[in-house]
Design a protein around this motif. Structure first.
Motif, short mmCIF file in Angstrom:
data_model
loop_
_atom_site.label_atom_id
_atom_site.label_comp_id
_atom_site.label_asym_id
_atom_site.label_seq_id
_atom_site.Cartn_x
_atom_site.Cartn_y
_atom_site.Cartn_z
N SER A 185 0.85 -1.19 0.00
CA SER A 185 0.00 0.00 0.00
C SER A 185 0.88 1.23 0.00
N ASN A 186 0.25 2.39 0.11
CA ASN A 186 0.99 3.65 0.15
C ASN A 186 1.64 3.90 1.50
N SER A 187 1.22 3.20 2.53
CA SER A 187 1.84 3.36 3.84
C SER A 187 3.21 2.70 3.86
N ARG A 188 4.14 3.30 4.59
CA ARG A 188 5.52 2.83 4.63
C ARG A 188 5.97 2.63 6.08
N PRO A 189 7.01 1.82 6.30
CA PRO A 189 7.54 1.67 7.66
C PRO A 189 8.01 3.02 8.21
N GLU A 190 7.87 3.21 9.51
CA GLU A 190 8.32 4.45 10.13
C GLU A 190 9.84 4.53 10.15
N ILE A 191 10.37 5.75 10.17
CA ILE A 191 11.81 5.93 10.23
C ILE A 191 12.34 5.32 11.52
N ASN A 192 13.44 4.62 11.45
CA ASN A 192 13.94 3.85 12.60
C ASN A 192 15.41 4.13 12.87
N PHE A 193 15.84 5.36 12.73
CA PHE A 193 17.26 5.68 12.90
C PHE A 193 17.74 5.29 14.30
N GLY A 194 16.97 5.64 15.33
CA GLY A 194 17.40 5.36 16.70
C GLY A 194 17.61 3.88 16.95
N ARG A 195 16.67 3.06 16.48
CA ARG A 195 16.79 1.61 16.69
C ARG A 195 17.96 1.04 15.88
N ALA A 196 18.13 1.49 14.62
CA ALA A 196 19.23 1.00 13.80
C ALA A 196 20.58 1.41 14.40
N PHE A 197 20.64 2.62 14.96
CA PHE A 197 21.88 3.09 15.60
C PHE A 197 22.20 2.22 16.82
N ALA A 198 21.18 1.92 17.63
CA ALA A 198 21.39 1.08 18.82
C ALA A 198 21.85 -0.32 18.44
N GLN A 199 21.35 -0.86 17.33
CA GLN A 199 21.74 -2.20 16.91
C GLN A 199 23.12 -2.22 16.27
N LEU A 200 23.65 -1.04 15.91
CA LEU A 200 25.00 -0.97 15.36
C LEU A 200 26.06 -1.01 16.45
N MET A 201 25.74 -0.50 17.63
CA MET A 201 26.71 -0.36 18.70
C MET A 201 27.34 -1.68 19.15
N LEU A 203 28.60 -3.94 17.59
CA LEU A 203 29.76 -4.29 16.78
C LEU A 203 31.06 -3.88 17.46
N LYS A 204 30.98 -2.87 18.34
CA LYS A 204 32.19 -2.43 19.06
C LYS A 204 32.70 -3.49 20.02
N LYS A 205 31.79 -4.40 20.43
CA LYS A 205 32.15 -5.36 21.47
C LYS A 205 32.64 -6.69 20.90
N TYR A 206 32.71 -6.81 19.58
CA TYR A 206 33.20 -8.07 19.00
C TYR A 206 34.66 -8.28 19.38
N LYS A 207 35.01 -9.53 19.63
CA LYS A 207 36.37 -9.84 20.06
C LYS A 207 37.38 -9.78 18.92
N ASP A 208 36.88 -9.81 17.69
CA ASP A 208 37.79 -9.80 16.54
C ASP A 208 38.33 -8.39 16.33
N PRO A 209 39.61 -8.16 16.51
CA PRO A 209 40.16 -6.80 16.34
C PRO A 209 40.17 -6.34 14.89
N GLN A 210 40.05 -7.30 13.96
CA GLN A 210 40.05 -6.97 12.54
C GLN A 210 38.64 -6.81 11.97
N LEU A 211 37.64 -6.74 12.85
CA LEU A 211 36.26 -6.70 12.39
C LEU A 211 36.01 -5.52 11.46
N PHE A 212 36.42 -4.32 11.85
CA PHE A 212 36.17 -3.15 11.02
C PHE A 212 36.83 -3.30 9.65
N ILE A 213 38.04 -3.82 9.63
CA ILE A 213 38.77 -3.97 8.36
C ILE A 213 38.03 -4.94 7.44
#
Length: 437
Positions: A185-201, A203-213
């Motif tokens: 339909s014409n309705s769309r999912p609401e903007i979810n920047f805050g939730r997506a940002f929280a789910q990104l964090m 990644l900082k706690k992964y034990k792999d030091p090469q994760l970002f690379i």
């Protein structure tokens, strides 16, 4: 039996068993159970009679004339009194006398070898006979299993809408297809920047030091191939936008030590809808599996292949790319966030297999060759399979098949066959069609 019915259908009649009559509702078909063999029946009957036990039905022999009546589970308990086993012959006691059930023992088959045993699959279904209906229609209902492809069911209303939307909005330019996301339909999912940002964090706690690379190497490759592009970060955008959460999957493989999984199912709130819930998923593709598998029973030689990076070869129209954005870190310090958007159909969306399948079918419909029309039954998602009678047929068709698919920017890879063909039997087409604007 009073006035046995002569025609197929649902009938009601009186069945006399012993001294009692039973009112029976039955389905009548004159073609059931002709010439049923019962090896050993005569010998078993005579042996039981010598022991003082007479069977209710004295007519059948080793070559019986056929089945007269089949009792359903609703009538059977009314007739069975008890069971007995005499000389290894299993017997049911009924108001009309003893009847044999199950197999006869080997001693009843004098001078014969044990019979060959075959496997039988039995499907049971409850059939209503309240209204007169032909047996053919009742049997047909047993096989209406669209989920495994035994019959082709018509599209539902939503499935038909999804197909119509695809046909009206798909564009083909410079050997590539551009599609719209199949929103319901014409309705769309609401903007979810805050939730997506929280789910990104996390990644900082992964034990792999090469994760970002490793992450950045994959994203750089995506940018190079034209799958994604950097976009301006708009955390407070009030328009239509959606961010895809993602996480890494680490593997022991040396060639692909990590892959990124994008998730289109999370919701921005308890009363909101996810991106996947906003999409048509299209017709059930599982119905194609049965016909594809049966092809390999028809001809001796099979040919299989995969469409290389199939989903990533279909572009998303410009106006829908804002719904396929995701966040990542700007550098290895993981303190600043940047945004990217997908330019192509993404993994993780429930509509993606449908969009791929529909694009392939749309492309083959647009071709003029008879081979293209035959290939419509040879694809399941990104997998290609086709069968042949002769190895020479594979050699003559494989290059034509690849040429047809290259016209849609979908080169086939990982060719496999059981035919006795040595060497590289395909000349792979150009691999540089991935560049997208």
């Amino acid at each position: 039996m009073d006035k046995p019915p002569q025609c197929s259908g649902s009938v009601q009649f009186n069945l006399k068993i012993g001294c009692r009559k039973h009112k029976v509702v039955a389905i009548v078909n004159p073609n059931v159970g002709k010439n049923i063999r019962m090896p050993g029946y005569i010998h078993a009957d005579r042996t039981l009679e010598a022991s003082g036990l007479r069977l209710a039905d004295r007519q059948p022999g080793d070559n019986a004339t056929g089945i007269e009546i089949i009792l359903g589970a609703d009538y059977l308990p009314r007739l069975l009194k008890r069971t007995r086993n005499i000389k290894s012959v299993n017997l049911f006691s009924t108001p009309g006398g003893y009847v044999v059930w199950g197999g006869l023992p080997y001693w009843s088959r004098e001078g014969t070898e044990p019979p060959e045993v075959e496997s039988l699959s039995l499907t049971l279904n409850r059939i209503s006979v309240t209204d007169p209906v032909g047996l053919e229609a009742l049997v047909e209902n047993l096989w209406k299993l669209d989920a495994v492809g035994i019959s082709n069911e018509p599209f539902s209303h939503l499935e038909a809408q999804a197909v119509d939307l695809f046909k009206c909005t798909t564009r083909y330019t410079n050997r590539r297809y551009t599609v719209q996301l199949p929103f319901k339909s014409n309705s769309r999912p609401e903007i979810n920047f805050g939730r997506a940002f929280a789910q990104l964090m996390p990644l900082k706690k992964y034990k792999d030091p090469q994760l970002f690379i490793k992450y950045q190497a994959i994203l750089d490759e995506y940018i190079k191939e034209g799958f994604i592009k950097p976009v301006e970060l708009e955390p407070h955008n009030d328009g239509q936008m959606h961010y895809l959460p993602h996480h890494p999957v680490l593997k022991s493989s040396t060639s692909t030590p990590m892959r990124i999984v994008f998730n289109a199912s999370p919701k921005s709130g308890p009363n909101s809808r996810s991106l996947n819930e906003s999409f048509y998923t299209g017709p059930n593709l599982a119905s194609k599996i049965q016909s594809i598998i049966l092809q390999f029973r028809e001809k001796p030689f099979g040919l299989t292949a995969d469409i290389s990076k199939a989903l990533l070869r279909i572009e998303i129209t410009q106006k829908h790319r804002d719904y396929c954005q995701f966040l990542f870190f700007k550098d290895s310090s993981m303190t600043e966030v940047v945004a990217y958007c997908f330019k192509v159909v993404l993994f993780g969306a429930t509509s993606s297999p449908y969009l791929l399948n529909q694009t392939i079918q749309h492309h083959l419909d647009a071709q003029t060759s008879s081979l293209a029309s035959q290939l419509k039954t040879s694809f399941y998602v990104d997998n290609f399979q086709r069968c042949y009678n002769l190895p020479t047929d594979i050699l003559s068709e494989s290059q034509s098949i690849e040429k047809i698919m290259l016209e849609a920017n979908m080169p086939l890879a990982k060719w496999t066959t059981n035919a006795p063909i040595s060497g590289d039997f395909t000349k792979m087409g150009p691999q540089d069609y991935l560049g997208l604007d």
